[in-house]
Enzyme design. Sequence first.
Site, mmCIF file in Angstrom:
data_model
loop_
_atom_site.group_PDB
_atom_site.id
_atom_site.type_symbol
_atom_site.label_atom_id
_atom_site.label_comp_id
_atom_site.label_asym_id
_atom_site.label_seq_id
_atom_site.Cartn_x
_atom_site.Cartn_y
_atom_site.Cartn_z
ATOM 1 N N CYS A 1 0.962 -1.215 0.010
ATOM 2 C CA CYS A 1 -0.094 -0.050 0.002
ATOM 3 C C CYS A 1 0.787 1.118 -0.004
ATOM 4 O O CYS A 1 2.102 1.046 0.012
ATOM 5 C CB CYS A 1 -0.991 -0.006 1.404
ATOM 6 S SG CYS A 1 -1.794 -1.330 1.282
ATOM 7 N N ARG B 1 1.522 1.484 -5.974
ATOM 8 C CA ARG B 1 1.579 0.554 -4.821
ATOM 9 C C ARG B 1 0.135 0.048 -4.629
ATOM 10 O O ARG B 1 0.314 -0.979 -3.442
ATOM 11 C CB ARG B 1 2.457 1.261 -3.716
ATOM 12 C CG ARG B 1 3.515 1.591 -3.827
ATOM 13 C CD ARG B 1 4.329 2.293 -2.540
ATOM 14 N NE ARG B 1 4.280 1.554 -1.479
ATOM 15 C CZ ARG B 1 5.383 0.718 -1.243
ATOM 16 N NH1 ARG B 1 6.238 0.648 -1.877
ATOM 17 N NH2 ARG B 1 5.104 -0.173 -0.386
ATOM 18 N N TRP C 1 -3.843 -1.679 -1.328
ATOM 19 C CA TRP C 1 -3.910 -2.801 -2.048
ATOM 20 C C TRP C 1 -4.511 -4.014 -1.188
ATOM 21 O O TRP C 1 -3.387 -4.404 -0.327
ATOM 22 C CB TRP C 1 -2.419 -3.206 -2.629
ATOM 23 C CG TRP C 1 -2.489 -4.234 -3.555
ATOM 24 C CD1 TRP C 1 -2.302 -5.505 -3.264
ATOM 25 C CD2 TRP C 1 -2.869 -4.267 -5.014
ATOM 26 N NE1 TRP C 1 -2.326 -6.315 -4.121
ATOM 27 C CE2 TRP C 1 -2.692 -5.710 -5.532
ATOM 28 C CE3 TRP C 1 -3.160 -3.598 -5.917
ATOM 29 C CZ2 TRP C 1 -2.755 -6.075 -6.604
ATOM 30 C CZ3 TRP C 1 -3.254 -3.943 -7.152
ATOM 31 C CH2 TRP C 1 -3.238 -5.176 -7.592
ATOM 32 N N ASN D 1 0.692 -0.298 6.511
ATOM 33 C CA ASN D 1 1.030 -1.163 5.115
ATOM 34 C C ASN D 1 1.616 -2.517 5.514
ATOM 35 O O ASN D 1 2.740 -2.345 6.364
ATOM 36 C CB ASN D 1 2.029 -0.749 4.308
ATOM 37 C CG ASN D 1 2.461 -1.232 3.046
ATOM 38 O OD1 ASN D 1 1.790 -2.429 2.777
ATOM 39 N ND2 ASN D 1 3.571 -1.020 2.599
ATOM 40 N N GLY D 2 1.386 -3.536 5.379
ATOM 41 C CA GLY D 2 1.728 -4.896 5.950
ATOM 42 C C GLY D 2 0.897 -5.811 6.387
ATOM 43 O O GLY D 2 -0.464 -5.773 5.805
ATOM 44 N N GLU E 1 7.233 -21.074 -20.055
ATOM 45 C CA GLU E 1 7.203 -19.530 -19.720
ATOM 46 C C GLU E 1 8.313 -18.540 -20.007
ATOM 47 O O GLU E 1 8.257 -17.512 -20.355
ATOM 48 C CB GLU E 1 7.083 -19.800 -18.132
ATOM 49 C CG GLU E 1 7.174 -18.249 -17.159
ATOM 50 C CD GLU E 1 5.992 -17.475 -17.594
ATOM 51 O OE1 GLU E 1 4.981 -17.909 -18.358
ATOM 52 O OE2 GLU E 1 6.091 -16.295 -17.337
ATOM 53 N N LYS F 1 7.816 -15.254 -22.098
ATOM 54 C CA LYS F 1 8.478 -14.042 -21.675
ATOM 55 C C LYS F 1 9.411 -13.362 -22.807
ATOM 56 O O LYS F 1 9.077 -12.087 -23.166
ATOM 57 C CB LYS F 1 9.317 -14.083 -20.426
ATOM 58 C CG LYS F 1 8.626 -14.098 -19.199
ATOM 59 C CD LYS F 1 8.085 -13.193 -18.535
ATOM 60 C CE LYS F 1 6.497 -12.830 -18.315
ATOM 61 N NZ LYS F 1 5.810 -13.838 -18.483
ATOM 62 N N GLU G 1 7.168 -12.026 -25.834
ATOM 63 C CA GLU G 1 5.983 -11.045 -25.704
ATOM 64 C C GLU G 1 6.794 -9.935 -25.375
ATOM 65 O O GLU G 1 5.978 -8.657 -25.433
ATOM 66 C CB GLU G 1 5.425 -11.598 -24.497
ATOM 67 C CG GLU G 1 5.623 -11.401 -23.188
ATOM 68 C CD GLU G 1 4.647 -11.562 -22.123
ATOM 69 O OE1 GLU G 1 3.470 -11.227 -22.229
ATOM 70 O OE2 GLU G 1 5.069 -12.403 -21.104
ATOM 71 N N HIS H 1 11.297 -35.443 -33.226
ATOM 72 C CA HIS H 1 10.014 -35.619 -33.932
ATOM 73 C C HIS H 1 9.951 -34.579 -34.816
ATOM 74 O O HIS H 1 8.543 -34.519 -35.151
ATOM 75 C CB HIS H 1 9.167 -35.987 -32.740
ATOM 76 C CG HIS H 1 9.346 -36.899 -32.199
ATOM 77 N ND1 HIS H 1 9.015 -38.268 -32.491
ATOM 78 C CD2 HIS H 1 9.762 -37.199 -30.958
ATOM 79 C CE1 HIS H 1 9.437 -39.045 -31.487
ATOM 80 N NE2 HIS H 1 9.876 -38.410 -30.492
ATOM 81 N N LYS I 1 -2.384 -5.673 -20.126
ATOM 82 C CA LYS I 1 -1.971 -6.103 -18.721
ATOM 83 C C LYS I 1 -3.165 -7.263 -18.307
ATOM 84 O O LYS I 1 -2.789 -8.207 -17.755
ATOM 85 C CB LYS I 1 -2.016 -5.313 -17.542
ATOM 86 C CG LYS I 1 -1.424 -5.863 -16.267
ATOM 87 C CD LYS I 1 -0.289 -6.616 -16.367
ATOM 88 C CE LYS I 1 0.225 -7.343 -15.054
ATOM 89 N NZ LYS I 1 1.142 -8.505 -15.328
HETATM 90 C C1 AGP Z 1 1.866 -12.679 -18.820
HETATM 91 O O1 AGP Z 1 3.152 -12.253 -19.102
HETATM 92 C C2 AGP Z 1 1.223 -12.489 -20.148
HETATM 93 N N1 AGP Z 1 1.259 -10.799 -20.224
HETATM 94 C C3 AGP Z 1 -0.166 -13.190 -20.212
HETATM 95 O O2 AGP Z 1 0.029 -14.482 -20.528
HETATM 96 C C4 AGP Z 1 -1.142 -13.401 -18.693
HETATM 97 O O3 AGP Z 1 -0.389 -14.159 -17.869
HETATM 98 C C5 AGP Z 1 -2.357 -13.841 -19.253
HETATM 99 O O4 AGP Z 1 -3.045 -12.725 -19.819
HETATM 100 C C6 AGP Z 1 -3.266 -14.254 -17.939
HETATM 101 O O5 AGP Z 1 -3.615 -13.056 -17.177
HETATM 102 P P1 AGP Z 1 -4.267 -13.153 -15.593
HETATM 103 O O6 AGP Z 1 -3.240 -14.118 -15.011
HETATM 104 O O7 AGP Z 1 -4.491 -11.697 -15.325
HETATM 105 O O8 AGP Z 1 -5.529 -13.903 -15.794
#
Ligand code: AGP
Length: 612
Positions: free
Chosen positions: A2, A27, A74, A100-101, A485, A489, A492, A508, A607
Amino acid sequence: MCGIVGYTGSKEASEILIGGLKKLEYRGYDSAGIALQKNGQVVIAKAAGSVADLEKSLDDRFKAVKAGIGHTRWATHGRPTDQNAHPHSSHSGEIVVVHNGIIENNRLLRKWLIEEKGYSFRSETDTEVLAHLIEEYYDGDLLEAVRKSVSTVEGSYALVAVTCREPDRLVCARKDSPLIIGFGEGENFIASDIPALLNHTRNTCILEDGEFASITAEKVEVFNLEGCPVEKEIFKVNWDIAAAEKGGYDHFMLKEIMEQPVAVRETMRQRIDAAKGRVVPTEFEISPDELARLEKIYIVACGTAYHAGLIGKAVIEKLAGIPVEVEVASEFRYREPLLGENQLAIVISQSGETADTLAGLRLARSKGVKVLAITNVVGSTVSREADQVLFTWAGPEIAVASTKAYLTQLIAVYLIAIYLGEARKTLKPEKAAELVKGLLALPSQLERILSEESIAKLRSYCDHLATWERAFFLGRNLDFPVAMEGALKLKEISYIHAEACAAGELKHGPLALIVEGLPVIALATQKAVLDKTLSNIHEVNARGGAVFAITQEGFDDVARQVESVFYLPPVNDILAPVLAVVPTQLIAYYAALARGSSVDKPRNLAKSVTVE
Ligand code: AGP
């Protein structure tokens, strides 16, 4: 996580507090409030919503006041509502606190204050306990009352308290959550982070754990837990505001990568009994009868959260012996899955607003399947519609590419797997204790991986990687979801077309793509399949691929076979995904930097994907 701001001086306190809170909304931003000391009382304005909403609500009562405190929240304990917003006032209204905590023993203290001392509570928050405690101990000196109160508290806190009985005085205390004092001319400040101070002063000092401070317009006094004065060195901040909001890092993504040790530690807080070596299921409980009948678990998620689900599948099946099916939510919601009795659905979503994941949750519930959500946002739609919620306490994640939220999702699935394994007696207590010990060691191991020396090693590799338009990630067993993963990363944020391949699948078909110099990042942390992974690395080497291996210290055979290697601290193989993903996050970050792409806001992405 927070945002806290406090001010005492000769200027308009409400303007300074609101301005400071706006600088701290990264925050936390689900609710906000301020409290000002005016004419022998403390006036409070607080509500769910943004700081801008709060600012619009302020009437003349909040004008011509010279001292006060503010908070932008938060939520962790208690939904984002007007009642749960900070500041919180004591029984009499004479003591007001922002915090905050996490107060880990807040239930015990709340019970004692209600049953033994006759207090009544207005909110669901752990913070309100502090307000009543400080009133309980108040005997004319706010600092002494705060000191006594926090000595009964377990957990983390950055708190600032005021009382109408001591006008223009702020008292603060800090343990595990940040507090910074700002020194002005005839005025002084306190805040969770530097951005809130920079419009007023660059002369600051950081309160250390266990320290307290009494702050008036003319004087700042700092004390330790024993009440002894502490001399603090003032340091001048030379950051600009933008850099300060990122904690001095160039991007939120790097800041959030570096916050992972704290995020992991906070997400385990209150959920592990270290002494007993057990997981304590505070939010997620399943009755013995349900457990005995549980036949299948579905894990439903998207993107990075889906990769956390893949790790969840592996560890729940291994530790609890329950079959798990993991699906991307956009497929799950349309393929008419065989949902029915004796099943559990786990939905994973950092934002808690992803449309496909929400649809998967609703589909499972419509078929009578109990839903457990793992999410980072209190009050999110997923958290409100699930039957039970295990919150990750990563704090707000600003960068589009998920890092710290992902790592805390892994912690959540490990906690669930250990809890289910112990409850079903498929996991022996001594094995559970060993895993709990390994979980508790993760934050310090992450700190080692995030050391300057480690990062320098990764940066040099990324300069080569950044010159390519495609790359491979390889892994077997638990290393394969980490490879997935890592590939996500990299693609993207650097726009390099990265593909994750189960190492055993190379021959394969994908092996046809391996050419001289092609970057191949091989995850090799799983002893049980290390020889097999080594032979896959050999296959890549034979075609000229440039292999960068991520492995554990002591896996020396790997280093002999690759161009460069990144060593993780020795770790229980089953927990290795928590550590192994961090070098891949840093590789993605520095490759994107080298290619000049927009790290925090990559093209075409959002996001939270709240539409299909
Ligand atoms: C994560 O790096 C990506 N930006 C994206 O795949 C994200 O994980 C996905 O859209 C799911 O989002 P959420 O966890 O908010 O549901």
